[in-house]
Motif scaffolding. Structure first.
Motif, PDB file in Angstrom:
ATOM      1  N   CYS A  87      10.951 -13.956 -98.186  1.00  0.00           N
ATOM      2  CA  CYS A  87      11.531 -15.265 -98.391  1.00  0.00           C
ATOM      3  C   CYS A  87      12.457 -15.627 -97.235  1.00  0.00           C
ATOM      4  O   CYS A  87      12.686 -16.799 -96.969  1.00  0.00           O
ATOM      5  N   ALA A  95      17.184 -19.758-103.209  1.00  0.00           N
ATOM      6  CA  ALA A  95      16.177 -18.757-103.575  1.00  0.00           C
ATOM      7  C   ALA A  95      14.797 -19.289-103.224  1.00  0.00           C
ATOM      8  O   ALA A  95      14.650 -20.439-102.829  1.00  0.00           O
ATOM      9  N   GLN A  97      10.271 -18.691-104.071  1.00  0.00           N
ATOM     10  CA  GLN A  97       9.183 -18.043-104.788  1.00  0.00           C
ATOM     11  C   GLN A  97       7.936 -18.161-103.935  1.00  0.00           C
ATOM     12  O   GLN A  97       7.813 -19.062-103.114  1.00  0.00           O
ATOM     13  N   CYS A 106      11.016 -23.020-101.550  1.00  0.00           N
ATOM     14  CA  CYS A 106      12.439 -22.855-101.836  1.00  0.00           C
ATOM     15  C   CYS A 106      12.752 -23.380-103.228  1.00  0.00           C
ATOM     16  O   CYS A 106      12.111 -24.317-103.713  1.00  0.00           O
TER      17      CYS A 106
END
Length: 138
Positions: A87, A95, A97, A106
């Protein structure tokens, strides 16, 4: 008085089966990972022609353990390694995924939404959309 004759189907082992069970006259059935007449020899699964691990393999007593090279993660099957998806390359503020295609997206915390740059998070004004929980004049 007559005694019954011994037959090959009796489970009698003069020497104990260390990692298995006695199944006949001096005949052991070994547990997975062991071999030998008394099941006292470890099978080196890492040395078999069909290796059990996709990267590194370490033989253990009666089994083995798989390890991955740097930059790879061990999957839930315990034997396959896949390239680590980072990431950090997306430079997300909060954060991220990774979707099924392998693309990084994001994410933002509750109350925030993704800004136009698709990396940073901005405050979300819940009063402007239909998700607010306030009464009409509050």
């Amino acid at each position: 008085m007559c005694l019954p004759a011994l037959s090959d189907h009796l489970a009698v082992c003069n020497k104990p089966c260390r990692n298995g069970v006695c199944v006949g006259l001096d005949k052991c059935s070994c547990s997975v990972g062991y071999k030998g007449q008394q099941c006292d020899q470890d099978v080196n699964e890492c040395g078999l022609p069909e290796r059990p691990c996709s990267n590194s393999c370490m033989n253990t007593q009666g089994s083995y353990r798989c390890y991955c090279d740097p930059g790879y993660n061990l999957m839930t099957d315990g034997s396959t390694c896949t390239k680590e998806l980072e990431c950090s390359s997306a430079s997300c503020q909060f954060a991220c995924q990774i979707d099924r295609v392998g693309e990084v997206h994001c994410l933002c915390a509750l109350g925030l939404h993704l800004a136009a740059d698709n990396r940073t998070c901005e405050d979300k004004d819940e009063c402007l959309d239909s998700t607010h929980l306030c009464s009409r004049h509050s």
